[in-house]
Design an enzyme around this catalytic site. Structure first.
Site: not given
Ligand code: DGL
Length: 274
Positions: A11-12, A74, A159, A193, A195
């Site tokens: 993932d990013s 992701c 994040e 997503c 996240h």
């Protein structure tokens, strides 16, 4: 027997850990190697070319460390880079390796969760712009009415660990209201997503209780299990020690202190360069 290695998960940033958590729960016997490109996250508003280049580097890195199967955990990278990697790069690198994404496993199921036939998708700007969800959903559920809403503030808020602030709640409520006012028949919202499961309770409190909010992790884990059953040659190449190792392009101590919230278990990451 072919050499065995861990299943790679990329993932990013930290979001893919919400997928890894579900993989571990459903398929605890395998080894996993997680890679978070935290130094370059978020990917959400980056161009197609940049996301493709970064994703390609990450997948190659995981292959070079012994993975035969990589899950791009992701949505942004799955939307912008996966197909090119599968069709263009993989045959050149090693035709026996495989890269899977998170969009297809979600779109194969989500339509059957809706009674009204109206589904909402919340995702990054890159994922929404790519139209991948609409295109994939049209294959599995051609009658489904799909509304999408890009939420570019959500990943940076997560994040940076400020997702419970009043400011964060404002953006979450505003974006959810925008989505729901675009189609009042929406009864199912997919978190497109990786996240977003971290803010699932905040999202749920912004929608009427009649609307179902769905995270991808369990769907991806269920589909991976079926994939490995259908592909015993790949299953044989996945090592089974029940271990998890993590790589990050940022400082390892930063990764370890933030990762627990997403993964639920402590990590001991190693910093690498891509
Ligand atoms: N977890 C990524 C996704 O599923 C986050 C994207 C980002 O880095 O902006 O899309």
């Amino acid at each position: 027997m072919k050499k065995q290695g861990p299943i790679g998960v990329f993932d990013s940033g930290y979001g893919g850990l919400t997928i890894l958590k579900e993989l571990r729960q459903r398929l605890p016997q395998y080894d996993y190697l997680y890679l978070g490109d935290n130094a370059r996250a978020p990917y959400g508003s980056r161009s197609f070319d940049v996301v493709y280049e970064y994703t390609k580097q990450a997948v190659e890195e995981l292959f070079s460390r012994g993975c035969s199967l990589v899950i791009v955990a992701c949505n942004t990278a799955s939307a912008k880079a996966l197909r090119t990697i599968q069709q263009h790069d993989l045959p050149k690198w090693d035709s026996e390796k495989r890269v899977l994404g998170v969009i297809r496993p979600s779109t194969e199921e989500i339509g059957s969760y809706s009674q009204s036939g109206h589904v909402g998708i919340v995702a990054t700007e890159g994922t929404v712009r790519s139209n991948s969800y609409e295109l994939e959903l049209a294959k599995s559920f051609p009658e489904l009415i799909v509304s999408q809403k890009a939420c570019p503030m959500w990943v940076p808020l997560i994040e940076n660990d400020v997702y419970t602030s009043e400011g964060a709640k404002y953006f979450i409520q505003r974006d959810i209201q925008d989505l729901l006012s675009s189609d009042e028949k929406i009864d199912t919202i997919l978190l497109g997503c990786t996240h977003y499961p971290i803010i699932e309770s905040l999202i749920k409190s912004a929608v009427p209780s009649s609307i179902r909010v769905v995270s991808q992790g369990p769907l991806v884990a269920q589909k991976l299990e079926l994939y490995l059953q259908r592909h015993p040659e790949m299953e044989n190449r996945c090592s089974k020690g029940g271990e998890v190792a993590c790589l990050t392009t940022e400082r390892a101590s930063t990764f370890d202190s933030k990762a627990k919230r997403f993964f639920g278990e402590p990590t001991k990451a190693v910093q690498i360069r891509l």
